[in-house]
Design a protein around this motif. Structure first.
Motif, PDB file in Angstrom:
ATOM      1  N   VAL A 225      -5.918   1.608  -6.175  1.00 13.42           N
ATOM      2  CA  VAL A 225      -7.094   2.512  -6.048  1.00 13.42           C
ATOM      3  C   VAL A 225      -8.581   1.813  -5.876  1.00 13.42           C
ATOM      4  O   VAL A 225      -9.176   2.266  -4.871  1.00 13.42           O
ATOM      5  CB  VAL A 225      -7.473   2.507  -7.440  1.00 13.42           C
ATOM      6  CG1 VAL A 225      -8.111   3.618  -8.172  1.00 13.42           C
ATOM      7  CG2 VAL A 225      -5.729   2.712  -8.143  1.00 13.42           C
ATOM      8  N   THR A 226      -8.637   0.405  -5.602  1.00  9.62           N
ATOM      9  CA  THR A 226      -9.519   0.178  -5.248  1.00  9.62           C
ATOM     10  C   THR A 226      -9.956   0.349  -3.545  1.00  9.62           C
ATOM     11  O   THR A 226     -11.196   0.769  -3.634  1.00  9.62           O
ATOM     12  CB  THR A 226      -9.458  -1.070  -5.041  1.00  9.62           C
ATOM     13  OG1 THR A 226      -9.879  -1.440  -6.623  1.00  9.62           O
ATOM     14  CG2 THR A 226     -11.032  -1.968  -4.655  1.00  9.62           C
ATOM     15  N   VAL A 227      -9.029  -0.041  -2.992  1.00  2.93           N
ATOM     16  CA  VAL A 227      -9.275   0.649  -1.246  1.00  2.93           C
ATOM     17  C   VAL A 227      -9.308   2.102  -0.923  1.00  2.93           C
ATOM     18  O   VAL A 227     -10.514   2.406  -0.659  1.00  2.93           O
ATOM     19  CB  VAL A 227      -7.969   0.171  -0.888  1.00  2.93           C
ATOM     20  CG1 VAL A 227      -7.436   0.596   0.474  1.00  2.93           C
ATOM     21  CG2 VAL A 227      -7.799  -1.514  -0.305  1.00  2.93           C
ATOM     22  N   ASP A 228      -8.742   2.532  -1.830  1.00  2.00           N
ATOM     23  CA  ASP A 228      -8.549   4.211  -2.158  1.00  2.00           C
ATOM     24  C   ASP A 228     -10.478   4.339  -1.845  1.00  2.00           C
ATOM     25  O   ASP A 228     -10.830   5.356  -1.937  1.00  2.00           O
ATOM     26  CB  ASP A 228      -8.359   4.851  -2.519  1.00  2.00           C
ATOM     27  CG  ASP A 228      -6.183   4.913  -2.813  1.00  2.00           C
ATOM     28  OD1 ASP A 228      -6.383   5.414  -1.091  1.00  2.00           O
ATOM     29  OD2 ASP A 228      -5.511   5.355  -3.641  1.00  2.00           O
ATOM     30  N   GLN A 229     -10.720   4.243  -3.576  1.00  2.00           N
ATOM     31  CA  GLN A 229     -12.280   4.391  -3.718  1.00  2.00           C
ATOM     32  C   GLN A 229     -13.459   3.909  -2.357  1.00  2.00           C
ATOM     33  O   GLN A 229     -14.341   4.357  -2.166  1.00  2.00           O
ATOM     34  CB  GLN A 229     -12.523   3.546  -4.646  1.00  2.00           C
ATOM     35  CG  GLN A 229     -12.086   3.802  -6.380  1.00  2.00           C
ATOM     36  CD  GLN A 229     -12.519   5.116  -6.194  1.00  2.00           C
ATOM     37  OE1 GLN A 229     -13.572   5.599  -6.403  1.00  2.00           O
ATOM     38  NE2 GLN A 229     -11.311   6.814  -6.885  1.00  2.00           N
ATOM     39  N   LEU A 230     -12.590   2.687  -2.024  1.00  2.00           N
ATOM     40  CA  LEU A 230     -13.578   2.321  -0.949  1.00  2.00           C
ATOM     41  C   LEU A 230     -14.104   2.904   0.494  1.00  2.00           C
ATOM     42  O   LEU A 230     -15.016   2.845   0.611  1.00  2.00           O
ATOM     43  CB  LEU A 230     -13.336   0.613  -0.538  1.00  2.00           C
ATOM     44  CG  LEU A 230     -13.556  -0.585  -1.684  1.00  2.00           C
ATOM     45  CD1 LEU A 230     -13.082  -2.096  -1.050  1.00  2.00           C
ATOM     46  CD2 LEU A 230     -15.015  -0.134  -2.171  1.00  2.00           C
TER      47      LEU A 230
ATOM     48  N   VAL B  37     -15.890   6.417  -0.746  1.00  2.00           N
ATOM     49  CA  VAL B  37     -16.970   5.599  -0.008  1.00  2.00           C
ATOM     50  C   VAL B  37     -17.951   5.896   1.699  1.00  2.00           C
ATOM     51  O   VAL B  37     -18.517   6.442   1.570  1.00  2.00           O
ATOM     52  CB  VAL B  37     -17.801   4.215  -0.938  1.00  2.00           C
ATOM     53  CG1 VAL B  37     -19.460   4.064  -0.287  1.00  2.00           C
ATOM     54  CG2 VAL B  37     -17.983   4.632  -1.945  1.00  2.00           C
ATOM     55  N   ARG B  38     -16.480   5.218   1.613  1.00  4.06           N
ATOM     56  CA  ARG B  38     -16.967   5.096   3.340  1.00  4.06           C
ATOM     57  C   ARG B  38     -17.692   6.490   4.055  1.00  4.06           C
ATOM     58  O   ARG B  38     -17.695   6.832   4.587  1.00  4.06           O
ATOM     59  CB  ARG B  38     -16.106   4.204   4.293  1.00  4.06           C
ATOM     60  CG  ARG B  38     -16.258   2.513   4.021  1.00  4.06           C
ATOM     61  CD  ARG B  38     -15.067   2.581   4.518  1.00  4.06           C
ATOM     62  NE  ARG B  38     -15.473   2.227   6.262  1.00  4.06           N
ATOM     63  CZ  ARG B  38     -14.945   1.700   7.123  1.00  4.06           C
ATOM     64  NH1 ARG B  38     -13.824   1.230   7.003  1.00  4.06           N
ATOM     65  NH2 ARG B  38     -15.185   1.575   8.398  1.00  4.06           N
ATOM     66  N   ARG B  39     -16.786   7.585   4.126  1.00  2.75           N
ATOM     67  CA  ARG B  39     -15.922   8.259   4.209  1.00  2.75           C
ATOM     68  C   ARG B  39     -17.752   9.411   3.200  1.00  2.75           C
ATOM     69  O   ARG B  39     -17.596   9.872   4.195  1.00  2.75           O
ATOM     70  CB  ARG B  39     -14.556   9.433   3.739  1.00  2.75           C
ATOM     71  CG  ARG B  39     -13.431   9.330   4.288  1.00  2.75           C
ATOM     72  CD  ARG B  39     -12.805  10.109   4.348  1.00  2.75           C
ATOM     73  NE  ARG B  39     -11.751  10.416   2.748  1.00  2.75           N
ATOM     74  CZ  ARG B  39     -11.093   9.111   1.763  1.00  2.75           C
ATOM     75  NH1 ARG B  39     -10.449   8.035   2.788  1.00  2.75           N
ATOM     76  NH2 ARG B  39     -10.803   9.065   0.505  1.00  2.75           N
ATOM     77  N   ARG B  40     -17.789   9.326   2.792  1.00  4.92           N
ATOM     78  CA  ARG B  40     -19.019  10.267   1.836  1.00  4.92           C
ATOM     79  C   ARG B  40     -20.126   9.281   2.797  1.00  4.92           C
ATOM     80  O   ARG B  40     -21.389  10.607   3.057  1.00  4.92           O
ATOM     81  CB  ARG B  40     -18.832   9.963   0.243  1.00  4.92           C
ATOM     82  CG  ARG B  40     -18.512  10.621  -0.364  1.00  4.92           C
ATOM     83  CD  ARG B  40     -19.133  10.733  -1.598  1.00  4.92           C
ATOM     84  NE  ARG B  40     -18.555   9.338  -2.613  1.00  4.92           N
ATOM     85  CZ  ARG B  40     -17.293   8.900  -3.106  1.00  4.92           C
ATOM     86  NH1 ARG B  40     -16.585   9.761  -2.912  1.00  4.92           N
ATOM     87  NH2 ARG B  40     -17.869   7.739  -3.416  1.00  4.92           N
ATOM     88  N   ARG B  41     -20.327   8.539   3.518  1.00  4.93           N
ATOM     89  CA  ARG B  41     -21.054   7.991   3.738  1.00  4.93           C
ATOM     90  C   ARG B  41     -21.374   8.379   5.760  1.00  4.93           C
ATOM     91  O   ARG B  41     -22.437   8.819   5.937  1.00  4.93           O
ATOM     92  CB  ARG B  41     -21.562   6.530   3.916  1.00  4.93           C
ATOM     93  CG  ARG B  41     -21.838   5.757   2.234  1.00  4.93           C
ATOM     94  CD  ARG B  41     -21.724   4.509   2.491  1.00  4.93           C
ATOM     95  NE  ARG B  41     -22.142   3.216   1.360  1.00  4.93           N
ATOM     96  CZ  ARG B  41     -22.169   2.420   0.973  1.00  4.93           C
ATOM     97  NH1 ARG B  41     -22.050   1.463   2.276  1.00  4.93           N
ATOM     98  NH2 ARG B  41     -22.011   2.013   0.175  1.00  4.93           N
ATOM     99  N   ALA B  42     -20.293   8.193   5.592  1.00  2.28           N
ATOM    100  CA  ALA B  42     -20.045   8.774   7.588  1.00  2.28           C
ATOM    101  C   ALA B  42     -20.836  10.111   7.550  1.00  2.28           C
ATOM    102  O   ALA B  42     -20.946  10.429   8.429  1.00  2.28           O
ATOM    103  CB  ALA B  42     -19.025   8.726   7.826  1.00  2.28           C
ATOM    104  N   ARG B  43     -20.106  11.074   6.031  1.00  2.00           N
ATOM    105  CA  ARG B  43     -20.307  12.776   5.856  1.00  2.00           C
ATOM    106  C   ARG B  43     -21.515  12.586   6.369  1.00  2.00           C
ATOM    107  O   ARG B  43     -22.909  13.179   6.769  1.00  2.00           O
ATOM    108  CB  ARG B  43     -19.442  13.669   5.327  1.00  2.00           C
ATOM    109  CG  ARG B  43     -18.128  13.858   5.514  1.00  2.00           C
ATOM    110  CD  ARG B  43     -17.190  14.710   4.492  1.00  2.00           C
ATOM    111  NE  ARG B  43     -17.974  14.185   3.247  1.00  2.00           N
ATOM    112  CZ  ARG B  43     -16.257  13.962   2.830  1.00  2.00           C
ATOM    113  NH1 ARG B  43     -14.777  13.414   3.269  1.00  2.00           N
ATOM    114  NH2 ARG B  43     -16.397  13.140   1.273  1.00  2.00           N
ATOM    115  N   ALA B  44     -22.440  11.640   5.597  1.00  2.00           N
ATOM    116  CA  ALA B  44     -24.077  12.137   4.676  1.00  2.00           C
ATOM    117  C   ALA B  44     -24.819  11.336   6.608  1.00  2.00           C
ATOM    118  O   ALA B  44     -25.511  12.314   7.136  1.00  2.00           O
ATOM    119  CB  ALA B  44     -24.122  11.071   4.561  1.00  2.00           C
TER     120      ALA B  44
END
Length: 223
Positions: free
Chosen positions: A186-191, A194-201
Motif C-alpha cells: 500500500v505504501t509503494v502504491d501511494q508513493l 504521488v509521483r504520477r500526480r506530480r508528473a501529470r502536474a
C-alpha cells in the motif's frame, strides 16, 4: 493454536506446497486476483518460525520459476492479441495509452518490467503491453528472470523477517508477514500515485507554458 501451527508447518514444508506455489505464481501473472504474494509470504513466515527454514530456498525457487513462466505467458498473450484486435483497442484514449506504454518500454523497459512485477495488476498490463507492442522477447526474457527472482526473494524475505520475530509460532508469523507485505504494498502504491500526480502536474504546466509561448509568438508586434 498448537494444532493450527502444526498444520501450517506441515503444509508449508510439504512438497505439494512447492507445486502450489509454482502454479499460483503462474496463474497470478495472468489473473491478478490469485494472491501469490500472500501465499509466498505466509509460507516463508511459517517455515522461518519453525525448524524447517531450509525449505525456504526451494519455496523461493518455485515462486520465481512460476513468476517467470507466468510473465512470459502474459507477454505471449499480448503478442498474440496485438493492439488492434478489438474495437475498443482503437479508441483514441487506448491508442494514446499504448503509445505512452511503447515510449516507456523503449526508454526504460527493464526498469518498468521489473517494477511492475511487484504490482499485481501492473505486471499483467505491462507484460501484455510488451508483447502487444513487439518488445523484443530476447530482451524481455532475461529481464523477466531478474524480476521473478527479485520478487520471490522480496516476498520470502518479508516472511523470514516476520518468522524471526515470533519463533515457534507459524500462524502468528504468517499473519504478521502478510500484514507487513500489505503495508509495504500500500505504501509503494501511494508513493507511486504521488509521483504520477506530480508528473501529470509538471506535464500540464509544461503544456500551458508552451501554449502561452505560442500565443505570444502569434501576437503581431506593433511599431
Amino acid at each position: 493454536m498448537d494444532i493450527v501451527n502444526a498444520f501450517l508447518l506441515t503444509a508449508a514444508a510439504s512438497p505439494w506446497m512447492l507445486l502450489v506455489m509454482f502454479a499460483v505464481a503462474v496463474i497470478d501473472a495472468v489473473f491478478p486476483p490469485i494472491p501469490s504474494e500472500t501465499i509466498l509470504v505466509a509460507a516463508a513466515a511459517a517455515l522461518a518460525a519453525s525448524a524447517a527454514g531450509g525449505v525456504i530456498p526451494l519455496l523461493c525457487l518455485a515462486a520465481a520459476a512460476g513468476a517467470v513462466l507466468g510473465d512470459n505467458l502474459a507477454y505471449g498473450l499480448g503478442r498474440a492479441l496485438g493492439t488492434r484486435r478489438f474495437g475498443w483497442m482503437r479508441q483514441p484514449r487506448v491508442v494514446a495509452a499504448l503509445d505512452r506504454a511503447q515510449q516507456a518500454l523503449t526508454e526504460r523497459g527493464a526498469a518498468l518490467i521489473i517494477g511492475a512485477r511487484y504490482i499485481p495488476a501492473g505486471r499483467v498490463a505491462v507484460n501484455m503491453a510488451a508483447g502487444a507492442l513487439r518488445y523484443r522477447w530476447r530482451t524481455f526474457l532475461p529481464v523477466s528472470v531478474v524480476a521473478g527472482v527479485s520478487w520471490a526473494a522480496y516476498g520470502a524475505g518479508i516472511g523470514v523477517l516476520a518468522g524471526s520475530w515470533v519463533a515457534q509460532q507459524p500462524l502468528v508469523a504468517s499473519v504478521i508477514g502478510v500484514a507487513l507485505a500489505i503495508t509495504i504494498g500500500v505504501t509503494v502504491d501511494q508513493l507511486a500515485a504521488v509521483r504520477r500526480r506530480r508528473a501529470r502536474a509538471r506535464a500540464a504546466e509544461q503544456a500551458a507554458a508552451a501554449a502561452q509561448t505560442r500565443r505570444v509568438e502569434l501576437v503581431p508586434e506593433h511599431c
